[in-house]
Each structure stands twice: as C-alpha cells, then as structure tokens.
Design a protein around this motif. Structure first.
Motif, short mmCIF file in Angstrom:
data_model
loop_
_atom_site.label_atom_id
_atom_site.label_comp_id
_atom_site.label_asym_id
_atom_site.label_seq_id
_atom_site.Cartn_x
_atom_site.Cartn_y
_atom_site.Cartn_z
N ALA A 29 17.12 -3.44 13.96
CA ALA A 29 18.51 -3.52 13.52
C ALA A 29 19.23 -4.69 14.18
CB ALA A 29 19.23 -2.21 13.84
N ARG A 30 18.93 -4.93 15.45
CA ARG A 30 19.57 -6.05 16.16
C ARG A 30 19.17 -7.37 15.51
NH1 ARG A 30 18.93 -6.80 22.63
NH2 ARG A 30 19.98 -4.79 22.55
N GLU A 31 17.89 -7.52 15.18
CA GLU A 31 17.42 -8.75 14.55
C GLU A 31 18.07 -8.93 13.17
OE1 GLU A 31 15.49 -12.19 13.26
OE2 GLU A 31 15.92 -11.41 15.26
N GLU A 82 21.79 -14.11 21.45
CA GLU A 82 21.13 -15.39 21.27
C GLU A 82 19.63 -15.23 21.49
OE1 GLU A 82 22.03 -18.37 24.24
OE2 GLU A 82 22.84 -16.82 25.58
N ASP A 83 18.87 -16.09 20.84
CA ASP A 83 17.41 -16.08 20.99
C ASP A 83 17.04 -16.71 22.33
OD1 ASP A 83 16.47 -15.12 18.33
OD2 ASP A 83 17.56 -16.88 17.64
N LEU A 101 16.25 -11.12 22.27
CA LEU A 101 17.61 -11.32 21.79
C LEU A 101 18.52 -10.71 22.84
CD1 LEU A 101 17.49 -10.41 17.98
CD2 LEU A 101 18.06 -12.63 18.98
N THR A 102 19.40 -11.51 23.40
CA THR A 102 20.21 -11.01 24.51
C THR A 102 21.66 -11.47 24.42
OG1 THR A 102 20.40 -10.95 26.93
CG2 THR A 102 19.60 -13.00 25.96
N ASP A 228 14.96 -3.39 26.44
CA ASP A 228 15.82 -3.39 25.26
C ASP A 228 16.01 -4.77 24.64
OD1 ASP A 228 16.17 -0.66 25.35
OD2 ASP A 228 18.06 -0.75 26.47
N ASP A 229 15.99 -5.82 25.47
CA ASP A 229 16.24 -7.17 24.96
C ASP A 229 15.01 -7.80 24.32
OD1 ASP A 229 18.85 -7.04 25.88
OD2 ASP A 229 18.39 -7.99 27.79
N VAL A 230 13.83 -7.31 24.67
CA VAL A 230 12.59 -7.92 24.20
C VAL A 230 12.31 -7.52 22.75
CG1 VAL A 230 10.08 -8.01 24.50
CG2 VAL A 230 11.59 -8.11 26.49
#
Length: 250
Positions: A29-31, A82-83, A101-102, A228-230
């Motif tokens: 979902a984040r992506e 951001e990537d 994505l962080t 979570d960020d990975v």
C-alpha cells in the motif's frame, strides 16, 4: 535457491503468516501511495503505479485496499516518503541490496545498520555492493502460462533479453528502461497479467553459501524484511536444495 526470487519458498517455514501478510499489505500500500503521489493516480498514465498495483494483485491484496492506497495519495496529509537504497554484506561475503521507502532517512539508516550488525553482517557504503549486480527489469509468469519454448519466443518478440524457466515460474529479464513496454507486449501475447513486473537487482555471479552461512544469512534477510521501511532485499547468493531441505526441517 538463488537471490531473492525464490524467497517465497523459505517464507513457508516461518510462523505468524497472518502477521507477515498484514505487514506485506502495508508495504504494498505504501508503494502504491508513493507511486500515485509521484505521478498520475491513473495506472495507464503511471508505469510505477501500474507495477505497484500488479505486485499487490499478485499477492491477492483486496481491490478496495488498493483503491484506498491510491486515494490517500491525493490527500494533503499524505506522508512524504522517499526511495532509499542501502548496501551491505552478509556472512560469507554475500552482497545485499536493501530498497526502502522512508519518511526519516536517519532512522532508517540507523535501523538497517543495527540489523546488519546484529545478524552477522555489516552495512557498506553506497556502491560497495551494487557493482555485483545488474539493474534490470524482471517479469514473472507462472509455469502454467506457457511452456518454456513458447515463453522464450514470446519474450524475445516482446523485447526481452533472457528467460529463466523452472517447474514453478518463468522469469523474464529485460533492460530496466524497457520494463513496462516488454511487460505490456507480453500481456497482449499471452492474454494474462504477470505475477510481478518490477525493477530487479540481478546477481552477476551468485555465490553458493554453506549450511551455517545460509542459516545466518536467512536470519539477516528475515530481520531486514521485517523492518517497516524495507520494501525488498536482493542478494547474490545461492542455496542448494540439500541445504534448503535441512533449513526447512529445522
């Protein structure tokens, strides 16, 4: 088992699959949200969003969850992600590329460095690992989509450079700049969507790891994927079937 592409086989040996599925949906979902925010919310006009939606569908993510992720990108209160790419080494000198994505670079870098150090690895500088890989487009179809010869011919006609087929999947590789054109051409020829279509770090010379190193390496990858960020972890390793069977039985 090579690199990241067969990692799904190892995930079956782990417990708490429902929790992992929920975390996976959150990352997908984040992506989708980031892709829709950076470009148009219409996948036909936004190749990155089209890829993100295809990945979500391949994991049976509910349609309403996908639509909510797109809608959230259009709100003024959407988080700014951001990537970021991290590079490091696992046991046996295995190279790992971690894509994230962080919304906080400092936090993510600290977390990733700690995960490496606590699990038999160490984080390197940018460029310390990526020369061991090719950044390509990867399109994956199930083996049932076509036989190996037919898939090879279709892929070459669509503009791909190579196809690797086994009993489970066809993995099609193409220049990263041509991923979406090749994926679209294949969809038209085969009459079906791929399981995934994404940018992929493909190892140039995979390294076979020992049983001891494999156990430590997979724990490291598990820990990285659990952050979570990975979004994704790639490696230049190979694990033999014999070692994989022992690890699955453990």
């Amino acid at each position: 088992m090579a690199g990241h592409s067969k990692f799904k086989n190892i995930m079956h040996r782990k417990g708490a699959q429902d929790a992992k599925r929920a975390k996976m949906f959150s990352k997908l979902a984040r992506e989708i949200t980031v892709a829709a925010k950076m470009g148009a919310p219409d996948p036909d006009m936004n190749p990155r969003l089209r890829t993100a939606i295809a990945a979500a569908r391949a994991q049976s993510m509910p349609k309403d969850r996908i639509e909510r992720a797109i809608q959230s990108s259009q709100g003024g209160d959407a988080d700014n992600y951001e990537d970021v790419r991290y590079e490091g080494f696992g046991p046996g000198g295995i190279g790992l590329i971690v894509e994230a994505l962080t919304d906080n670079r400092n936090r993510s870098a600290s977390d990733i460095r700690t995960i490496f150090s606590k699990n038999g690895g160490n984080m390197g500088e940018t460029g310390s690992v990526n020369y061991m890989f090719e950044h390509v487009g990867q399109i994956v179809y199930p083996a049932s989509a076509a036989d190996a010869d037919a898939m090879f011919e279709a892929a070459l006609e669509a503009g791909a450079e190579n196809v690797e087929s086994d009993d489970e999947t066809h993995e099609i590789y193409c220049p990263n700049s041509e991923l979406h054109q090749v994926a679209k051409a294949l969809e038209e020829q085969l009459g079906s969507e791929p399981q995934s279509a994404k940018l992929y770090w493909k190892a140039k010379d995979p390294i076979e790891v020992s049983e001891d190193d494999a156990a430590t390496l997979l724990k490291l990858i598990d820990a990285l994927e659990d952050n979570d960020d990975v979004q994704e972890v790639f490696g230049n390793y190979e694990v033999s079937e014999a070692v994989l069977e022992k690890l699955n039985a453990a």
